[in-house]
Design an enzyme around this catalytic site. Sequence first.
Site, PDB file in Angstrom:
ATOM      1  N   ARG A  85       0.829  -1.224   0.000  1.00  0.00           N
ATOM      2  CA  ARG A  85       0.000   0.000   0.000  1.00  0.00           C
ATOM      3  C   ARG A  85       0.856   1.264   0.000  1.00  0.00           C
ATOM      4  O   ARG A  85       0.521   2.245  -0.662  1.00  0.00           O
ATOM      5  CB  ARG A  85      -0.914   0.008   1.228  1.00  0.00           C
ATOM      6  N   ASP A 140     -14.661  11.021  12.946  1.00  0.00           N
ATOM      7  CA  ASP A 140     -13.670  10.118  12.360  1.00  0.00           C
ATOM      8  C   ASP A 140     -12.334  10.848  12.388  1.00  0.00           C
ATOM      9  O   ASP A 140     -12.287  12.083  12.365  1.00  0.00           O
ATOM     10  CB  ASP A 140     -14.045   9.749  10.917  1.00  0.00           C
TER      11      ASP A 140
END
Length: 284
Positions: A48, A157
Amino acid sequence: MRSVSTAASNATEEVQLGDREFAKIAVYAKKHFGLSLSDNKKPLVRSRLSRRLRSLQIGSFSDYLDILDDAGSAEERTELLCLLTTNVTQFFREAHHFETLRDEVLPPLLNAAQNGKRVRIWSAGCSTGPEPYSIAIVLHALCPNAHKLDIKVLGTDIDPVVVRQAIAAEYGPKDLAQIPKIYANIVTGGGSLAPRLPDEVTSLVRFGTLNLIKPFPFSGKFDAIFCRNVAIYFDKETQQNVWMAFANALTPDGFLFLGHSERLSGPALQRFRGTGITTYQRIS
Ligand SMILES: C[S@@+](CC[C@H](N)C(=O)[O-])C[C@H]1O[C@@H](n2cnc3c(N)ncnc32)[C@H](O)[C@@H]1O
């Protein structure tokens, strides 16, 4: 000095990630985000982050770590977190929690709200918003004048990008099709209109960015907290700290909902009793 690779030579190759560099990234992720990166995550991290390094035209993880250490790198830190976690979510995910909310949690709270009581529900780690909006849909279905009472759902978040999407509340027909049929009238206005979230629902929800491993900034208590599929990324110690922080942030008999593969552990077990599948109620 930063080594810059040419995009052409490295377009698909993964950047070498040594054990020491991986260990540094793991320490960094734990310190800043509470993330647990065990050794078996190394291939995932390499794959990633290699893409990220290539797009930044950075040739080594050491150089990337230098950038992260730079005081002005808040944006890159957020980017790193997004690469290491997932934002997957959907309306009414783990639907049994919304049935408990409708049948057990909300009725007494809504009665009290009609007499002026404040009701607060927190979706902690809300991603792009379907979880807090699902809570708001249930609230609105039970109490159509909820938006006129002192009732709020808070969605937070750590990732500001998903918080912006949650505020925009622009969901496609496929997303809204996840909403159970019993709530269909709410999203179609009772007619044949294309489904959308009405103002009476969206106005119940507020959003903000918040890192769950930092002290919570709230003065008031929550009647229920949804923190689902978030702590799964944390190590045990961080999870236990977050469970205790939730106990302290809840009203004395407030509810806590966790994700399907998450369980309370540690000292918080003395503060809650289990009342259903990954559902807990505060007892002290
Ligand atoms: C898989 S999503 C879960 C969304 C929703 N709760 C659900 O179950 O559908 C996990 C979310 O947790 C957020 N997250 C990860 N670490 C966090 C932290 N330390 N503080 C707050 N949010 C965090 C991620 O940004 C991501 O949006």
